[in-house]
Design an enzyme around this catalytic site. Structure first.
Site, PDB file in Angstrom:
ATOM      1  N   GLY A  12       0.840  -1.201   0.000  1.00  0.00           N
ATOM      2  CA  GLY A  12       0.000   0.000   0.000  1.00  0.00           C
ATOM      3  C   GLY A  12       0.875   1.251   0.000  1.00  0.00           C
ATOM      4  N   ARG A  73       0.854  -5.142  -5.089  1.00  0.00           N
ATOM      5  CA  ARG A  73       1.050  -6.189  -4.077  1.00  0.00           C
ATOM      6  C   ARG A  73       1.530  -7.482  -4.739  1.00  0.00           C
ATOM      7  NH1 ARG A  73      -0.693  -4.160   0.807  1.00  0.00           N
ATOM      8  NH2 ARG A  73      -2.404  -2.679   0.744  1.00  0.00           N
ATOM      9  N   ASP A 104       5.877  -5.280   5.860  1.00  0.00           N
ATOM     10  CA  ASP A 104       6.349  -6.647   6.117  1.00  0.00           C
ATOM     11  C   ASP A 104       6.247  -7.568   4.896  1.00  0.00           C
ATOM     12  OD1 ASP A 104       3.623  -6.470   6.387  1.00  0.00           O
ATOM     13  OD2 ASP A 104       3.486  -7.909   8.038  1.00  0.00           O
ATOM     14  N   ILE A 127       1.649   2.850   6.789  1.00  0.00           N
ATOM     15  CA  ILE A 127       0.929   3.819   7.607  1.00  0.00           C
ATOM     16  C   ILE A 127       0.453   3.151   8.899  1.00  0.00           C
ATOM     17  CG2 ILE A 127       0.193   5.248   5.650  1.00  0.00           C
ATOM     18  CD1 ILE A 127      -2.689   4.098   6.239  1.00  0.00           C
ATOM     19  N   ASP A 130       3.306  -0.780  12.177  1.00  0.00           N
ATOM     20  CA  ASP A 130       3.341  -2.014  12.963  1.00  0.00           C
ATOM     21  C   ASP A 130       4.608  -2.855  12.775  1.00  0.00           C
ATOM     22  OD1 ASP A 130       2.796  -2.762  10.399  1.00  0.00           O
ATOM     23  OD2 ASP A 130       1.002  -3.922  10.837  1.00  0.00           O
ATOM     24  N   ARG A 163     -26.016  12.834  17.613  1.00  0.00           N
ATOM     25  CA  ARG A 163     -25.860  11.479  17.079  1.00  0.00           C
ATOM     26  C   ARG A 163     -24.626  10.778  17.635  1.00  0.00           C
ATOM     27  NH1 ARG A 163     -26.774  13.144  10.756  1.00  0.00           N
ATOM     28  NH2 ARG A 163     -28.979  12.618  10.650  1.00  0.00           N
ATOM     29  N   MET A 170      -7.970   2.649   9.257  1.00  0.00           N
ATOM     30  CA  MET A 170      -7.156   1.517   8.795  1.00  0.00           C
ATOM     31  C   MET A 170      -6.374   0.870   9.938  1.00  0.00           C
ATOM     32  SD  MET A 170      -5.716   2.386   5.018  1.00  0.00           S
ATOM     33  CE  MET A 170      -6.764   2.134   3.569  1.00  0.00           C
ATOM     34  N   ARG A 172      -5.162  -3.474  10.190  1.00  0.00           N
ATOM     35  CA  ARG A 172      -5.697  -4.841  10.163  1.00  0.00           C
ATOM     36  C   ARG A 172      -5.480  -5.548  11.489  1.00  0.00           C
ATOM     37  NH1 ARG A 172      -6.197  -7.247   5.473  1.00  0.00           N
ATOM     38  NH2 ARG A 172      -5.917  -5.989   3.628  1.00  0.00           N
ATOM     39  N   GLU A 223     -10.290  -1.082  11.432  1.00  0.00           N
ATOM     40  CA  GLU A 223     -10.966  -2.017  10.516  1.00  0.00           C
ATOM     41  C   GLU A 223     -10.796  -3.477  10.953  1.00  0.00           C
ATOM     42  OE1 GLU A 223      -9.072  -1.640   6.657  1.00  0.00           O
ATOM     43  OE2 GLU A 223      -7.086  -1.939   7.516  1.00  0.00           O
ATOM     44  N   ARG A 268     -24.626   7.051  12.903  1.00  0.00           N
ATOM     45  CA  ARG A 268     -24.131   7.036  11.524  1.00  0.00           C
ATOM     46  C   ARG A 268     -22.699   6.495  11.536  1.00  0.00           C
ATOM     47  NH1 ARG A 268     -28.719   8.152  10.718  1.00  0.00           N
ATOM     48  NH2 ARG A 268     -29.585   9.874   9.490  1.00  0.00           N
ATOM     49  N   HIS A 274      -9.022   5.101   2.149  1.00  0.00           N
ATOM     50  CA  HIS A 274      -7.771   5.535   1.516  1.00  0.00           C
ATOM     51  C   HIS A 274      -7.503   7.034   1.642  1.00  0.00           C
ATOM     52  CE1 HIS A 274      -8.673   1.570  -0.034  1.00  0.00           C
ATOM     53  NE2 HIS A 274      -7.361   1.422  -0.078  1.00  0.00           N
ATOM     54  N   GLN A 276      -6.841   8.251   4.272  1.00  0.00           N
ATOM     55  CA  GLN A 276      -5.757   8.269   5.264  1.00  0.00           C
ATOM     56  C   GLN A 276      -4.379   8.135   4.615  1.00  0.00           C
ATOM     57  OE1 GLN A 276      -7.125   5.494   8.750  1.00  0.00           O
ATOM     58  NE2 GLN A 276      -8.427   5.171   6.987  1.00  0.00           N
ATOM     59  N   ARG A 277      -4.351   7.595   3.412  1.00  0.00           N
ATOM     60  CA  ARG A 277      -3.063   7.333   2.751  1.00  0.00           C
ATOM     61  C   ARG A 277      -2.739   8.338   1.646  1.00  0.00           C
ATOM     62  NH1 ARG A 277      -3.406   1.114   1.639  1.00  0.00           N
ATOM     63  NH2 ARG A 277      -3.414   1.793  -0.518  1.00  0.00           N
TER      64      ARG A 277
HETATM   65  O1  F6P Z   1      -0.870  -1.453   3.879  1.00  0.00           O
HETATM   66  C1  F6P Z   1      -1.597  -1.142   4.982  1.00  0.00           C
HETATM   67  C2  F6P Z   1      -3.026  -0.822   4.696  1.00  0.00           C
HETATM   68  O2  F6P Z   1      -3.113   0.544   4.665  1.00  0.00           O
HETATM   69  C3  F6P Z   1      -3.957  -1.446   5.725  1.00  0.00           C
HETATM   70  O3  F6P Z   1      -4.130  -0.689   6.868  1.00  0.00           O
HETATM   71  C4  F6P Z   1      -5.209  -1.623   4.924  1.00  0.00           C
HETATM   72  O4  F6P Z   1      -5.975  -2.689   5.427  1.00  0.00           O
HETATM   73  C5  F6P Z   1      -4.698  -1.936   3.586  1.00  0.00           C
HETATM   74  O5  F6P Z   1      -3.467  -1.293   3.458  1.00  0.00           O
HETATM   75  C6  F6P Z   1      -5.615  -1.545   2.466  1.00  0.00           C
HETATM   76  O6  F6P Z   1      -5.098  -2.029   1.296  1.00  0.00           O
HETATM   77  P1  F6P Z   1      -5.593  -1.715  -0.156  1.00  0.00           P
HETATM   78  O7  F6P Z   1      -4.937  -0.451  -0.569  1.00  0.00           O
HETATM   79  O8  F6P Z   1      -5.120  -2.858  -0.964  1.00  0.00           O
HETATM   80  O9  F6P Z   1      -7.078  -1.558  -0.112  1.00  0.00           O
END
Ligand code: F6P
Length: 344
Positions: A12, A73, A104, A127, A130, A163, A170, A172, A223, A268, A274, A276-277
């Site tokens: 990612g 990937r 990793d 991001i 870990d 509310r 994000m 995992r 998530e 809600r 994404h 976040q990235r």
């Molecule tokens: O690589 C980390 C990450 O940002 C995770 O936190 C997230 O689950 C995953 O990538 C999302 O991946 P993709 O961009 O393939 O949807």
């Protein structure tokens, strides 16, 4: 003849990737290397899809998000004769060494290739923050700033409408973004993968706030967070990517329904995903990623192969790739205890 060093970005994307590439190219040229960009992570090596980089091409890229090289990937170990192809193509492309920027998965491949004699240096990127072999990964700072800013915005709309707002973040297996972004944004409940949650407890906190006259609540959930006793992720779809990861997403929607049903509060949910990235890296990530790039190309020069650049106790050093991919860095009970002080 100058030695050719390849650089690739895998997994990612993370804000700061371009800053690493820029530093590798600018210092690399000064050290006498020709830097070759490999497109889309390991795919570029498998398909010999590369480009020559120079100072002109990278001059201002540290301010931009994403990666100018593209990412994927792709896992060479899931491709027929993938390992052999990488080794053979490196020879054909006349690549002396590789700098692999990734988490990793990407660094796991780098580690296996090293054992076959490929000269690889790793740079930690995720991001999720870990990787246990480094105190911090670039991209994380930008991500938590975005999460905090989003939660700030959710406060005002949640309060106006009285509310509950559930915001999915994000992460995992590790809850770093949720913990730090959630605390910075002032979430009233934080749920992370390391600490399975009890939905009754979550609803008790929300009702408790109501009883105190607080008409709204913000729940930040990773998530990968799971209810107590459950082991199945809230997966968006069946199947996995080349590294065996399911596509996550949806825990916030499940919580939205449960919270509304159990508390009667209008609820809600929002998935930051994404956002976040994407976009420009923070100043911290630009600077830190730049330093990692400088360190990585210096490691090539110093023959420190099979190692990853890392930050430990404020010092930039190198650690073995084996150590880097060996253990995930999880949020400790102590740190989560700090977050819990602010629940309610
Ligand atoms: O690589 C980390 C990450 O940002 C995770 O936190 C997230 O689950 C995953 O990538 C999302 O991946 P993709 O961009 O393939 O949807």
């Amino acid at each position: 003849m100058e030695k050719r060093v390849g650089v690739l970005t895998g997994g990612g994307d993370a804000p700061g990737l371009n800053a690493v590439i820029r530093a590798v190219v600018i210092k690399g040229e000064k050290l006498g290397y020709k830097i070759i960009g490999i497109k889309d992570g390991w795919r570029g090596i498998l398909e010999k899809d590369v480009c020559e980089l120079n100072v002109d091409k990278v001059e201002d890229i540290h301010r931009e998000g994403g990666t100018i090289l593209g990412t994927s990937r792709t896992n060479p170990y899931k491709v027929e004769n993938g390992e052999q192809k990488v080794i053979e193509n490196m020879k054909q492309l006349d690549l002396y060494a590789l700098i692999a920027i990734g988490g990793d998965d990407t660094l796991g491949v780098a580690n296996k290739l090293c054992k076959k004699g490929v000269k690889v240096v790793g740079v930690p990127k995720t991001i999720d923050n870990d990787l246990s072999a480094t105190d911090i990964c670039f991209g994380f700072d930008t991500a938590i700033n975005r999460v905090a800013e989003s939660i700030d915005r959710l406060h005002t709309t949640a309060e106006s409408h009285h509310r509950v707002l559930v915001v999915e973040v994000m992460g995992r297996h590790a809850g770093w973004i949720t913990l730090e972004g959630g605390m910075a944004g002032g979430a009233h409940v934080i749920l992370i993968p390391e600490e399975p949650f009890d939905i009754d407890e979550v609803c008790r906190i929300i009702k408790g706030r109501k009883a105190k006259g607080k008409s709204y609540s913000i729940v930040a959930v990773a998530e990968g967070a799971l209810p107590k006793g459950d082991t199945k992720f809230f997966a968006q779809e069946e199947g996995t990517d080349a590294f065996g990861h399911v596509k996550l997403g949806g825990v916030a929607k499940v919580l939205e329904k449960e919270i509304e049903k159990r508390t009667g509060a209008e609820t809600r949910s929002v998935i930051l995903g994404h956002l976040q990235r994407g976009g420009s890296p923070s100043a911290f990530d630009r600077y830190f990623a730049t330093r990692l790039g400088l360190k990585a190309i210096q490691m090539v020069k110093d023959n420190e192969f099979g190692k990853m650049a890392a930050l430990k106790k404020g010092e930039l050093l190198s650690v073995s790739l084996e150590e880097a991919v060996g253990k995930m860095k999880a949020v400790s009970k102590e740190l989560f205890g700090e977050a819990k002080v602010f629940f309610g």
